[in-house]
Design a protein around this motif. Structure first.
Motif, PDB file in Angstrom:
ATOM      1  N   ASN A 172      65.376  44.052  22.354  1.00  0.00           N
ATOM      2  CA  ASN A 172      64.464  45.186  22.442  1.00  0.00           C
ATOM      3  C   ASN A 172      63.121  44.800  21.853  1.00  0.00           C
ATOM      4  OD1 ASN A 172      66.555  47.261  23.284  1.00  0.00           O
ATOM      5  ND2 ASN A 172      67.455  46.473  21.398  1.00  0.00           N
ATOM      6  N   VAL A 207      60.591  49.353  23.977  1.00  0.00           N
ATOM      7  CA  VAL A 207      61.233  48.842  25.186  1.00  0.00           C
ATOM      8  C   VAL A 207      62.667  48.466  24.831  1.00  0.00           C
ATOM      9  CG1 VAL A 207      61.204  47.065  26.974  1.00  0.00           C
ATOM     10  CG2 VAL A 207      59.042  47.955  26.070  1.00  0.00           C
ATOM     11  N   ALA A 208      63.615  49.115  25.483  1.00  0.00           N
ATOM     12  CA  ALA A 208      65.032  48.835  25.251  1.00  0.00           C
ATOM     13  C   ALA A 208      65.577  48.068  26.447  1.00  0.00           C
ATOM     14  CB  ALA A 208      65.795  50.145  25.056  1.00  0.00           C
ATOM     15  N   ARG A 209      66.066  46.861  26.184  1.00  0.00           N
ATOM     16  CA  ARG A 209      66.626  46.010  27.233  1.00  0.00           C
ATOM     17  C   ARG A 209      67.918  45.388  26.747  1.00  0.00           C
ATOM     18  NH1 ARG A 209      60.994  43.592  28.808  1.00  0.00           N
ATOM     19  NH2 ARG A 209      60.383  45.127  30.344  1.00  0.00           N
ATOM     20  N   GLY A 210      68.940  46.198  26.661  1.00  0.00           N
ATOM     21  CA  GLY A 210      70.246  45.675  26.248  1.00  0.00           C
ATOM     22  C   GLY A 210      70.235  45.206  24.817  1.00  0.00           C
TER      23      GLY A 210
END
Length: 146
Positions: free
Chosen positions: A117, A111-114
């Motif tokens: 991660n 999951v990449a969130r800015g």
């Protein structure tokens, strides 16, 4: 965070031999006071063939799989930027001194969130006969800039 990490597998090249002293030392380190971890006679009296490793002992093997992941050229983050978000163990049976264990870690979610991660890694630890001993699920939270 490289989404292509999803599905990557990392397997230790040789089985890990669980030694009695490894079990005893780990038990002391985590303050596991049940004598089945340190006293062979107590373990046998409780119905085990040998010393019983404390439940979190397999973190030693999970860490070895994590080190292989971190050495992968696709990984762009460092250990210093990782914290554990979650950890679960599902045991088929206890780990005993004398076991020879194989370890395979698979990245099961990315999951990449800015700047924050997450990676979910499933580690399956099997005995020398290929029977699953424990399955571990870890969520790693990766902060900082890549």
């Amino acid at each position: 965070m490289n989404p292509e990490l999803m599905g990557r597998r990392f397997e230790l090249q040789e089985p890990y031999l669980v030694g009695r002293e490894h079990v005893r030392e780990f038990a002391r380190a985590v303050f596991a006071t049940n004598p089945i971890h340190t006293d062979l006679a107590a373990a046998r009296a409780a119905g085990y063939a040998d010393l019983v490793a404390p439940p979190t002992f397999t973190a030693v093997l999970q860490d070895r799989g994590l080190q292989l992941l971190l050495a992968d050229p696709m990984v762009t983050f460092e250990l210093k930027n990782i914290v554990h978000g979650d950890q679960k163990y599902e045991y088929a049976r206890p780990v005993l001194a004398g076991d020879q264990l194989t370890t395979e870690l698979e990245v099961t979610k990315v999951v990449a969130r800015g700047r924050v991660n997450m990676i979910q890694a499933t580690t399956v630890i099997r005995d020398i006969n290929g029977e699953t001993v424990v399955t571990s699920l870890a969520t790693l939270v990766i902060g900082g800039e890549e």
